[in-house]
Design an enzyme around this catalytic site. Structure first.
Site, PDB file in Angstrom:
ATOM      1  N   SER A   1      35.581  36.236  93.879  1.00 23.01           N
ATOM      2  CA  SER A   1      37.095  36.975  93.489  1.00 23.01           C
ATOM      3  C   SER A   1      38.370  36.304  93.525  1.00 23.01           C
ATOM      4  CB  SER A   1      37.132  38.358  93.866  1.00 23.01           C
ATOM      5  OG  SER A   1      38.262  38.856  93.358  1.00 23.01           O
TER       6      SER A   1
ATOM      7  N   TYR B   1      38.057  43.927 100.912  1.00 25.56           N
ATOM      8  CA  TYR B   1      37.329  43.647  99.735  1.00 25.56           C
ATOM      9  C   TYR B   1      37.361  42.111  99.631  1.00 25.56           C
ATOM     10  CZ  TYR B   1      36.419  42.674  94.633  1.00 25.56           C
ATOM     11  OH  TYR B   1      35.775  42.236  93.503  1.00 25.56           O
TER      12      TYR B   1
HETATM   13  N1  NAP Z   1      36.327  43.114  87.203  1.00 24.77           N
HETATM   14  C1  NAP Z   1      37.031  42.417  87.980  1.00 24.77           C
HETATM   15  O1  NAP Z   1      38.203  42.378  87.761  1.00 24.77           O
HETATM   16  C2  NAP Z   1      36.401  41.742  88.996  1.00 24.77           C
HETATM   17  C3  NAP Z   1      37.106  40.628  89.616  1.00 24.77           C
HETATM   18  C4  NAP Z   1      36.799  39.807  90.501  1.00 24.77           C
HETATM   19  C5  NAP Z   1      35.149  39.930  90.859  1.00 24.77           C
HETATM   20  N2  NAP Z   1      34.643  40.710  90.538  1.00 24.77           N
HETATM   21  C6  NAP Z   1      33.063  41.044  90.912  1.00 24.77           C
HETATM   22  O2  NAP Z   1      32.333  40.875  89.706  1.00 24.77           O
HETATM   23  C7  NAP Z   1      31.375  41.394  90.142  1.00 24.77           C
HETATM   24  C8  NAP Z   1      30.631  42.463  88.943  1.00 24.77           C
HETATM   25  O3  NAP Z   1      31.617  43.583  88.725  1.00 24.77           O
HETATM   26  P1  NAP Z   1      32.229  44.036  87.498  1.00 24.77           P
HETATM   27  O4  NAP Z   1      33.732  43.845  87.442  1.00 24.77           O
HETATM   28  O5  NAP Z   1      31.245  43.479  86.278  1.00 24.77           O
HETATM   29  O6  NAP Z   1      32.270  45.604  87.733  1.00 24.77           O
HETATM   30  P2  NAP Z   1      31.033  46.717  87.116  1.00 24.77           P
HETATM   31  O7  NAP Z   1      31.196  46.966  85.788  1.00 24.77           O
HETATM   32  O8  NAP Z   1      31.477  48.060  88.086  1.00 24.77           O
HETATM   33  O9  NAP Z   1      29.797  46.296  87.613  1.00 24.77           O
HETATM   34  C9  NAP Z   1      29.200  46.490  88.974  1.00 24.77           C
HETATM   35  C10 NAP Z   1      27.660  46.003  88.928  1.00 24.77           C
HETATM   36  O10 NAP Z   1      27.352  45.930  90.348  1.00 24.77           O
HETATM   37  C11 NAP Z   1      26.304  47.014  90.322  1.00 24.77           C
HETATM   38  N3  NAP Z   1      26.135  47.353  91.694  1.00 24.77           N
HETATM   39  C12 NAP Z   1      26.856  48.093  92.557  1.00 24.77           C
HETATM   40  N4  NAP Z   1      26.255  48.370  93.783  1.00 24.77           N
HETATM   41  C13 NAP Z   1      25.172  48.054  93.740  1.00 24.77           C
HETATM   42  C14 NAP Z   1      24.017  48.166  94.555  1.00 24.77           C
HETATM   43  N5  NAP Z   1      24.124  48.602  95.711  1.00 24.77           N
HETATM   44  N6  NAP Z   1      23.157  47.605  94.195  1.00 24.77           N
HETATM   45  C15 NAP Z   1      22.691  46.840  93.131  1.00 24.77           C
HETATM   46  N7  NAP Z   1      23.716  46.911  92.195  1.00 24.77           N
HETATM   47  C16 NAP Z   1      24.874  47.494  92.547  1.00 24.77           C
HETATM   48  C17 NAP Z   1      26.460  48.087  89.482  1.00 24.77           C
HETATM   49  O11 NAP Z   1      24.967  48.755  88.976  1.00 24.77           O
HETATM   50  P3  NAP Z   1      24.783  50.110  89.461  1.00 24.77           P
HETATM   51  O12 NAP Z   1      26.035  51.197  89.487  1.00 24.77           O
HETATM   52  O13 NAP Z   1      23.791  50.469  88.175  1.00 24.77           O
HETATM   53  O14 NAP Z   1      23.687  49.819  90.539  1.00 24.77           O
HETATM   54  C18 NAP Z   1      26.877  47.221  88.237  1.00 24.77           C
HETATM   55  O15 NAP Z   1      26.155  46.599  87.396  1.00 24.77           O
HETATM   56  C19 NAP Z   1      31.235  42.175  91.363  1.00 24.77           C
HETATM   57  O16 NAP Z   1      30.962  41.509  92.501  1.00 24.77           O
HETATM   58  C20 NAP Z   1      32.932  42.171  91.534  1.00 24.77           C
HETATM   59  O17 NAP Z   1      33.357  42.221  92.865  1.00 24.77           O
HETATM   60  C21 NAP Z   1      35.221  41.725  89.386  1.00 24.77           C
END
Ligand code: NAP
Length: 246
Positions: free
Chosen positions: A142, A155
């Site tokens: 991130s 985080y």
């Molecule tokens: N969105 C942003 O602005 C942003 C910015 C920087 C980095 N990121 C990073 O991008 C990645 C993806 O996030 P996203 O933004 O796409 O959010 P999201 O839509 O909430 O997706 C998060 C994913 O992680 C899975 N997850 C959560 N806990 C888990 C566990 N214990 N075991 C397996 N899967 C788990 C969720 O699936 P289930 O709940 O079905 O398990 C979901 O598929 C994350 O690492 C996040 O920190 C996001």
């Protein structure tokens, strides 16, 4: 045919957001995708949708906090398709808030998913990559770890721990077997804010996302770019954020 065609790619956190967009894009470009997350119904619907469009996808219930689940995900890829070319360690949660709130349970949960989850993926995939003589580890970190801002300290710490881990692993892996890529997204329009327990911070993040977050497909394209390089080319770090993000 694309450079991604035929690659076997396991993706954690594939049930929504960046993981889902990555699964769709890689499958469109000919990869075989192995989808992991806890919400299996979402995974099954996504896999069916990919197959309906002519792609190849299977699912595997995966909680990244459990080492055996990552063994299961990687094992499934190898059992079904004979190998694993890429592990995208993307699952993550964002239990952000001021450190002074002392949300020790939220901190632990972020360490379990964001850091331990990646370690569990490495523990499962590395022996397979070494046995095959090739492998690629892509992780979603991130911009929170690049520009440290209030409410995101823990985080960011989990994301920077992963960044550090990958650089150490890279230094230990210069025999040409392993490629590592850390992708640092800024604000991306996903469901990530749902995991924020602090209502005020959650609303702030949702507001910012509505205002200028980029689509998860943009991050998927960055991940695909790293994967499609020839094996002797390692894309180490990619930062991808909205043009207007400060
Ligand atoms: N969105 C942003 O602005 C942003 C910015 C920087 C980095 N990121 C990073 O991008 C990645 C993806 O996030 P996203 O933004 O796409 O959010 P999201 O839509 O909430 O997706 C998060 C994913 O992680 C899975 N997850 C959560 N806990 C888990 C566990 N214990 N075991 C397996 N899967 C788990 C969720 O699936 P289930 O709940 O079905 O398990 C979901 O598929 C994350 O690492 C996040 O920190 C996001």
């Amino acid at each position: 045919m694309t450079a991604i065609s035929g690659k076997v790619v396991a993706i954690t956190g594939a049930s929504s957001g960046i993981g889902e967009a990555t699964a769709r894009l890689l499958a469109e470009r000919g990869a075989v995708v192995v989808l992991g997350a806890r919400r299996t119904q979402r995974l099954d619907e996504l896999a069916e949708n990919i197959r309906d469009r002519g792609g190849r996808a299977i699912t595997c219930a995966t909680d990244v906090a459990r080492r055996e689940d990552l063994e299961g995900l990687v094992g499934r890829a190898v059992a079904e398709f004979g190998r694993l070319d890429v592990l995208v360690s993307n699952a993550g949660i964002s239990k952000i808030g001021p450190v002074a709130d002392l949300d020790v349970d939220g901190w632990s949960a972020m360490i379990d998913v964001n850091l331990r989850g990646v370690l569990h993926g490495i523990a499962a995939a590395l022996p397979v990559f070494r046995r095959q003589g090739h492998g690629h580890l892509v992780t979603t970190v991130s911009t929170s770890g690049l520009k440290i801002v209030p409410t995101q300290a823990v985080y960011a710490a989990t994301k920077n721990a992963v960044r550090t881990l990958l650089e150490g692993l890279r230094q230990e892996s210069t025999d040409g077997v392993l490629r590592t890529t850390a992708v640092s997204p800024g604000f991306v329009r996903t469901e990530l804010a749902d995991s924020i327990d602090n209502a005020q911070v959650r609303e702030q993040i949702r507001h910012t996302m509505d205002e200028f977050a980029i689509a998860p497909e943009a991050v998927a394209r960055a991940i695909a770019f790293a994967i499609e390089q020839p094996h002797d080319v390692e894309i180490g770090d990619i930062t991808i954020r909205p043009t207007v993000q400060g």
